[in-house]
Design an enzyme around this catalytic site. Structure first.
Site, PDB file in Angstrom:
ATOM      1  N   GLY A  20      47.651 -52.030  24.667  1.00  0.00           N
ATOM      2  CA  GLY A  20      47.500 -52.576  23.308  1.00  0.00           C
ATOM      3  C   GLY A  20      48.791 -53.177  22.783  1.00  0.00           C
ATOM      4  CG  HIS A  21      51.180 -55.937  25.189  1.00  0.00           C
ATOM      5  ND1 HIS A  21      49.952 -56.020  25.812  1.00  0.00           N
ATOM      6  CD2 HIS A  21      51.708 -57.177  25.224  1.00  0.00           C
ATOM      7  CE1 HIS A  21      49.760 -57.260  26.212  1.00  0.00           C
ATOM      8  NE2 HIS A  21      50.814 -57.982  25.874  1.00  0.00           N
ATOM      9  NE  ARG A  22      47.817 -60.677  23.294  1.00  0.00           N
ATOM     10  CZ  ARG A  22      47.412 -61.779  23.924  1.00  0.00           C
ATOM     11  NH1 ARG A  22      48.281 -62.695  24.294  1.00  0.00           N
ATOM     12  NH2 ARG A  22      46.148 -61.959  24.187  1.00  0.00           N
ATOM     13  CB  VAL A  25      50.520 -49.087  17.094  1.00  0.00           C
ATOM     14  CG1 VAL A  25      51.175 -47.944  17.851  1.00  0.00           C
ATOM     15  CG2 VAL A  25      50.125 -48.644  15.687  1.00  0.00           C
ATOM     16  CB  SER A 117      43.593 -42.203  12.941  1.00  0.00           C
ATOM     17  OG  SER A 117      43.390 -42.415  11.570  1.00  0.00           O
ATOM     18  CB  SER A 118      45.687 -39.350   8.745  1.00  0.00           C
ATOM     19  OG  SER A 118      45.365 -40.602   8.185  1.00  0.00           O
ATOM     20  CB  CYS A 119      40.346 -41.059   9.597  1.00  0.00           C
ATOM     21  SG  CYS A 119      40.101 -41.559  11.289  1.00  0.00           S
ATOM     22  CE1 TYR A 146      39.875 -45.908  14.995  1.00  0.00           C
ATOM     23  CE2 TYR A 146      40.402 -44.510  13.123  1.00  0.00           C
ATOM     24  CZ  TYR A 146      40.804 -45.370  14.118  1.00  0.00           C
ATOM     25  OH  TYR A 146      42.127 -45.704  14.245  1.00  0.00           O
ATOM     26  CE  LYS A 150      41.778 -43.670  17.299  1.00  0.00           C
ATOM     27  NZ  LYS A 150      42.618 -44.254  18.347  1.00  0.00           N
ATOM     28  CB  THR A 174      49.938 -41.423   7.659  1.00  0.00           C
ATOM     29  OG1 THR A 174      49.251 -41.605   6.430  1.00  0.00           O
ATOM     30  CG2 THR A 174      51.249 -42.228   7.641  1.00  0.00           C
ATOM     31  CG  ASN A 175      46.186 -45.105   5.750  1.00  0.00           C
ATOM     32  OD1 ASN A 175      45.895 -43.973   6.093  1.00  0.00           O
ATOM     33  ND2 ASN A 175      45.340 -45.898   5.122  1.00  0.00           N
ATOM     34  CG  LEU A 176      50.407 -46.521  11.277  1.00  0.00           C
ATOM     35  CD1 LEU A 176      50.161 -46.661  12.783  1.00  0.00           C
ATOM     36  CD2 LEU A 176      51.712 -45.767  11.022  1.00  0.00           C
ATOM     37  CG  HIS A 189      43.982 -50.555   7.925  1.00  0.00           C
ATOM     38  ND1 HIS A 189      44.272 -50.935   9.220  1.00  0.00           N
ATOM     39  CD2 HIS A 189      43.220 -49.435   8.035  1.00  0.00           C
ATOM     40  CE1 HIS A 189      43.706 -50.093  10.067  1.00  0.00           C
ATOM     41  NE2 HIS A 189      43.062 -49.167   9.381  1.00  0.00           N
ATOM     42  NE  ARG A 219      43.096 -44.058   2.163  1.00  0.00           N
ATOM     43  CZ  ARG A 219      42.172 -43.445   1.388  1.00  0.00           C
ATOM     44  NH1 ARG A 219      42.523 -42.482   0.554  1.00  0.00           N
ATOM     45  NH2 ARG A 219      40.901 -43.803   1.475  1.00  0.00           N
TER      46      ARG A 219
HETATM   47  N1  LIG Z   1      46.752 -49.415  11.878  1.00  0.00           N
HETATM   48  C1  LIG Z   1      46.758 -48.208  11.333  1.00  0.00           C
HETATM   49  O1  LIG Z   1      46.902 -48.056  10.098  1.00  0.00           O
HETATM   50  C2  LIG Z   1      46.634 -46.994  12.204  1.00  0.00           C
HETATM   51  C3  LIG Z   1      46.477 -47.068  13.576  1.00  0.00           C
HETATM   52  N2  LIG Z   1      46.364 -45.908  14.314  1.00  0.00           N
HETATM   53  C4  LIG Z   1      46.132 -45.928  15.743  1.00  0.00           C
HETATM   54  O2  LIG Z   1      47.131 -46.683  16.429  1.00  0.00           O
HETATM   55  C5  LIG Z   1      46.554 -47.321  17.568  1.00  0.00           C
HETATM   56  C6  LIG Z   1      46.861 -48.798  17.522  1.00  0.00           C
HETATM   57  O3  LIG Z   1      46.337 -49.339  16.322  1.00  0.00           O
HETATM   58  P1  LIG Z   1      46.767 -50.788  15.787  1.00  0.00           P
HETATM   59  O4  LIG Z   1      47.968 -51.237  16.516  1.00  0.00           O
HETATM   60  O5  LIG Z   1      46.759 -50.713  14.324  1.00  0.00           O
HETATM   61  O6  LIG Z   1      45.513 -51.670  16.217  1.00  0.00           O
HETATM   62  P2  LIG Z   1      45.480 -53.236  16.556  1.00  0.00           P
HETATM   63  O7  LIG Z   1      44.062 -53.667  16.326  1.00  0.00           O
HETATM   64  O8  LIG Z   1      46.568 -53.943  15.848  1.00  0.00           O
HETATM   65  O9  LIG Z   1      45.801 -53.278  18.111  1.00  0.00           O
HETATM   66  C7  LIG Z   1      44.932 -52.719  19.053  1.00  0.00           C
HETATM   67  C8  LIG Z   1      45.190 -53.381  20.380  1.00  0.00           C
HETATM   68  O10 LIG Z   1      44.242 -52.864  21.332  1.00  0.00           O
HETATM   69  C9  LIG Z   1      43.722 -53.960  22.082  1.00  0.00           C
HETATM   70  N3  LIG Z   1      42.373 -53.649  22.560  1.00  0.00           N
HETATM   71  C10 LIG Z   1      41.281 -53.369  21.811  1.00  0.00           C
HETATM   72  N4  LIG Z   1      40.220 -53.184  22.606  1.00  0.00           N
HETATM   73  C11 LIG Z   1      40.647 -53.357  23.884  1.00  0.00           C
HETATM   74  C12 LIG Z   1      40.014 -53.312  25.138  1.00  0.00           C
HETATM   75  N5  LIG Z   1      38.707 -53.046  25.274  1.00  0.00           N
HETATM   76  N6  LIG Z   1      40.769 -53.542  26.245  1.00  0.00           N
HETATM   77  C13 LIG Z   1      42.082 -53.838  26.134  1.00  0.00           C
HETATM   78  N7  LIG Z   1      42.752 -53.901  24.971  1.00  0.00           N
HETATM   79  C14 LIG Z   1      42.029 -53.664  23.853  1.00  0.00           C
HETATM   80  C15 LIG Z   1      43.699 -55.100  21.104  1.00  0.00           C
HETATM   81  O11 LIG Z   1      43.623 -56.324  21.769  1.00  0.00           O
HETATM   82  P3  LIG Z   1      42.691 -57.497  21.147  1.00  0.00           P
HETATM   83  O12 LIG Z   1      43.187 -57.695  19.746  1.00  0.00           O
HETATM   84  O13 LIG Z   1      42.911 -58.641  22.060  1.00  0.00           O
HETATM   85  O14 LIG Z   1      41.299 -56.944  21.179  1.00  0.00           O
HETATM   86  C16 LIG Z   1      45.007 -54.895  20.365  1.00  0.00           C
HETATM   87  O15 LIG Z   1      46.082 -55.489  21.039  1.00  0.00           O
HETATM   88  C17 LIG Z   1      45.062 -47.001  17.551  1.00  0.00           C
HETATM   89  O16 LIG Z   1      44.789 -45.928  18.397  1.00  0.00           O
HETATM   90  C18 LIG Z   1      44.824 -46.599  16.123  1.00  0.00           C
HETATM   91  O17 LIG Z   1      43.764 -45.695  16.024  1.00  0.00           O
HETATM   92  C19 LIG Z   1      46.418 -44.680  13.714  1.00  0.00           C
HETATM   93  C20 LIG Z   1      46.575 -44.559  12.370  1.00  0.00           C
HETATM   94  C21 LIG Z   1      46.682 -45.696  11.505  1.00  0.00           C
HETATM   95  C1  LIG Z   2      44.065 -45.854   8.797  1.00  0.00           C
HETATM   96  C2  LIG Z   2      42.702 -45.509   8.284  1.00  0.00           C
HETATM   97  O1  LIG Z   2      42.073 -46.640   7.707  1.00  0.00           O
HETATM   98  C3  LIG Z   2      40.760 -46.457   7.203  1.00  0.00           C
HETATM   99  O2  LIG Z   2      40.713 -45.611   6.114  1.00  0.00           O
HETATM  100  P1  LIG Z   2      41.263 -45.945   4.694  1.00  0.00           P
HETATM  101  O3  LIG Z   2      42.543 -45.248   4.490  1.00  0.00           O
HETATM  102  O4  LIG Z   2      40.192 -45.661   3.691  1.00  0.00           O
HETATM  103  O5  LIG Z   2      41.549 -47.501   4.865  1.00  0.00           O
HETATM  104  P2  LIG Z   2      41.726 -48.839   4.084  1.00  0.00           P
HETATM  105  O6  LIG Z   2      43.135 -49.217   4.242  1.00  0.00           O
HETATM  106  O7  LIG Z   2      40.715 -49.807   4.548  1.00  0.00           O
HETATM  107  O8  LIG Z   2      41.420 -48.525   2.521  1.00  0.00           O
HETATM  108  C4  LIG Z   2      42.226 -47.685   1.741  1.00  0.00           C
HETATM  109  C5  LIG Z   2      41.795 -47.733   0.295  1.00  0.00           C
HETATM  110  O9  LIG Z   2      42.145 -49.021  -0.229  1.00  0.00           O
HETATM  111  C6  LIG Z   2      41.053 -49.568  -0.943  1.00  0.00           C
HETATM  112  N1  LIG Z   2      41.143 -51.038  -0.957  1.00  0.00           N
HETATM  113  C7  LIG Z   2      41.382 -51.793  -2.067  1.00  0.00           C
HETATM  114  N2  LIG Z   2      41.331 -53.093  -1.772  1.00  0.00           N
HETATM  115  C8  LIG Z   2      41.110 -53.169  -0.425  1.00  0.00           C
HETATM  116  C9  LIG Z   2      40.977 -54.276   0.458  1.00  0.00           C
HETATM  117  O10 LIG Z   2      41.037 -55.428   0.072  1.00  0.00           O
HETATM  118  N3  LIG Z   2      40.780 -53.969   1.764  1.00  0.00           N
HETATM  119  C10 LIG Z   2      40.704 -52.674   2.220  1.00  0.00           C
HETATM  120  N4  LIG Z   2      40.524 -52.449   3.551  1.00  0.00           N
HETATM  121  N5  LIG Z   2      40.781 -51.602   1.377  1.00  0.00           N
HETATM  122  C11 LIG Z   2      40.994 -51.864   0.081  1.00  0.00           C
HETATM  123  C12 LIG Z   2      39.844 -48.999  -0.214  1.00  0.00           C
HETATM  124  O11 LIG Z   2      38.671 -49.096  -1.018  1.00  0.00           O
HETATM  125  C13 LIG Z   2      40.311 -47.568   0.048  1.00  0.00           C
HETATM  126  O12 LIG Z   2      40.132 -46.781  -1.108  1.00  0.00           O
HETATM  127  C14 LIG Z   2      39.804 -45.797   8.089  1.00  0.00           C
HETATM  128  O13 LIG Z   2      38.718 -46.617   8.238  1.00  0.00           O
HETATM  129  C15 LIG Z   2      40.359 -45.092   9.239  1.00  0.00           C
HETATM  130  O14 LIG Z   2      39.930 -45.779  10.342  1.00  0.00           O
HETATM  131  C16 LIG Z   2      41.838 -44.909   9.326  1.00  0.00           C
HETATM  132  O15 LIG Z   2      42.303 -44.218  10.198  1.00  0.00           O
END
Ligand SMILES: NC(=O)C1=CN([C@@H]2O[C@H](COP(=O)(O)OP(=O)(O)OC[C@H]3O[C@@H](n4cnc5c(N)ncnc54)[C@H](OP(=O)(O)O)[C@@H]3O)[C@@H](O)[C@H]2O)C=CC1
Ligand SMILES: C[C@H]1O[C@H](OP(=O)(O)OP(=O)(O)OC[C@H]2O[C@@H](n3cnc4c(=O)[nH]c(N)nc43)[C@H](O)[C@@H]2O)[C@@H](O)[C@@H](O)C1=O
Length: 319
Positions: A20-22, A25, A117-119, A146, A150, A174-176, A189, A219
């Site tokens: 998932g290098h693109r 995270v 994830s924190s969810c 989801y 996890k 947590t949320n990133l 997000h 959050r």
């Molecule tokens: N973002 C957040 O707020 C949080 C993220 N995490 C966790 O961190 C990790 C990374 O998340 P994040 O970087 O945000 O996600 P992104 O969507 O930014 O990146 C995920 C990567 O995984 C690749 N990928 C998805 N499906 C496949 C597949 N079938 N085969 C190969 N590659 C695949 C995507 O490639 P492509 O785009 O080409 O599909 C993409 O590069 C996850 O496990 C997530 O649950 C945890 C908490 C919060």
């Molecule tokens: C990382 C985490 O991310 C997800 O959980 P979440 O924390 O609820 O994520 P969120 O960032 O989408 O929303 C946070 C809050 O924000 C409010 N909100 C306002 N305005 C917008 C808006 O425009 N977009 C979004 N997405 N939310 C909005 C929204 O209504 C909510 O109250 C999980 O699905 C789970 O998969 C997980 O692990």
């Protein structure tokens, strides 16, 4: 089972597969490893290796034989995406993590880190949420599919450690946010969604911006460069059975976040709340004291992280 502190930092030419290098995270982890002079980082795009395809994953591990794996590939999205595509979120994540964890074990990987994830925690967990709150109550309905995937990933790491002595660890961020985030208007997000919407409103001279929900949910946000630092720290310093929370320790309401993003972007209009959209879980501040006791703490404040992310957005995302 006892594992001595890992030799991860002592061999900078060890082969490390960052899955998932693109993504948000994965790209931050690659940057962090490169900054530490790791020289043998292996990557594959989704198009080159679909991690849901078991035989392709097997062939990749058999050919490449990585020594370390960080699993940052997953189906990821915000509250709307999780709520709309539950089948994708449970099935794709179960497939990716099952294939990668199992192949890592079968092909002699020394250590793997799985990202959850924190969810994973119950909707009404005690706060701040300790690691042992896992499976102590019902999940938040908007992302339970989801979350179940996890939780299965954590349990799979534990099971392979118990049965096979495989050094598999799990980190729960947590949320990133940060560079290479997903700025999709609906599926992202909250933080990137608001950054994009406020920016567009500023450019268009709009008078108001719509924000989802009531604004009251709390959050905890962590800059992805802090997360990458923690992941690399855990690769070198933690080999336990239990998962580890990774947070900033600071929470804000969605209203406070919206006001801060508005200020950083420089939008001067009003916020309008669309209460037909779900709030999701009311609060999810994690207890990250276990990681702190190992010697790691977050460094980047939300304000600094937002300024950095908006700069990246302006320079890299097509407006
Ligand atoms: N973002 C957040 O707020 C949080 C993220 N995490 C966790 O961190 C990790 C990374 O998340 P994040 O970087 O945000 O996600 P992104 O969507 O930014 O990146 C995920 C990567 O995984 C690749 N990928 C998805 N499906 C496949 C597949 N079938 N085969 C190969 N590659 C695949 C995507 O490639 P492509 O785009 O080409 O599909 C993409 O590069 C996850 O496990 C997530 O649950 C945890 C908490 C919060
Ligand atoms: C990382 C985490 O991310 C997800 O959980 P979440 O924390 O609820 O994520 P969120 O960032 O989408 O929303 C946070 C809050 O924000 C409010 N909100 C306002 N305005 C917008 C808006 O425009 N977009 C979004 N997405 N939310 C909005 C929204 O209504 C909510 O109250 C999980 O699905 C789970 O998969 C997980 O692990």
């Amino acid at each position: 089972m006892f594992f001595s502190v890992d030799s991860f930092f002592s061999n900078k030419s060890a082969k490390i597969f960052v899955a998932g290098h693109r993504g948000l995270v994965g790209s931050a982890i690659v940057r962090k490893l490169q900054s530490l002079d790791f020289t043998n980082i292996v990557v594959r795009t989704h198009a080159d290796l679909d991690l849901t395809r078991q035989s392709d994953v097997e062939s990749f591990f058999a050919a490449e034989k990585p020594q370390y794996v960080v699993l940052a590939a997953a189906k990821v999205g915000g509250i709307h995406a999780n709520n709309t595509y539950p089948a994708d979120f449970i099935s794709i994540n179960l497939q990716i993590q099952t294939n990668v964890i199992d192949s890592s074990y079968r092909h002699g990987v020394k250590k793997i880190l799985f990202l959850g994830s924190s969810c994973i925690y119950p909707k009404f967990a005690p706060h701040p949420i300790p690691e042992n709150a896992l499976l102590s109550g019902p999940l938040e309905p908007t992302n339970e599919w989801y979350a179940v995937a996890k939780i299965a990933g954590i349990k799979m790491c534990q099971a392979y450690r118990i049965q096979h002595g495989f050094n598999a660890i799990s980190a729960m961020p947590t949320n990133l946010y940060g560079p290479n985030d997903n700025f999709h208007p609906e599926n992202s997000h909250v933080l990137p969604a608001l950054m994009r919407r406020f920016h567009k409103a500023k450019v268009d001279g709009a008078k108001e911006v719509v924000v989802w929900g009531t604004g009251s949910p709390l959050r905890e946000f962590l800059h992805v460069d802090d997360l990458a630092d923690a992941v690399v720290f855990l690769m070198g310093n933690y080999s336990g059975l239990d998962h580890v929370n990774v947070g900033s320790g600071k929470e804000v309401t969605i209203k406070e976040l919206a006001e801060l993003v508005k200020e950083v972007v420089g939008f001067e209009g009003e916020l309008v709340w669309d209460t037909s959209k779900p709030d999701g879980t009311p609060r999810k501040l994690m207890d990250s004291s276990k990681l702190a006791s190992l010697g790691w703490n977050a460094k980047i404040s939300l304000k600094d992280g937002l300024v950095d992310t908006y700069k990246w957005y302006l320079e890299n995302v097509k407006q």
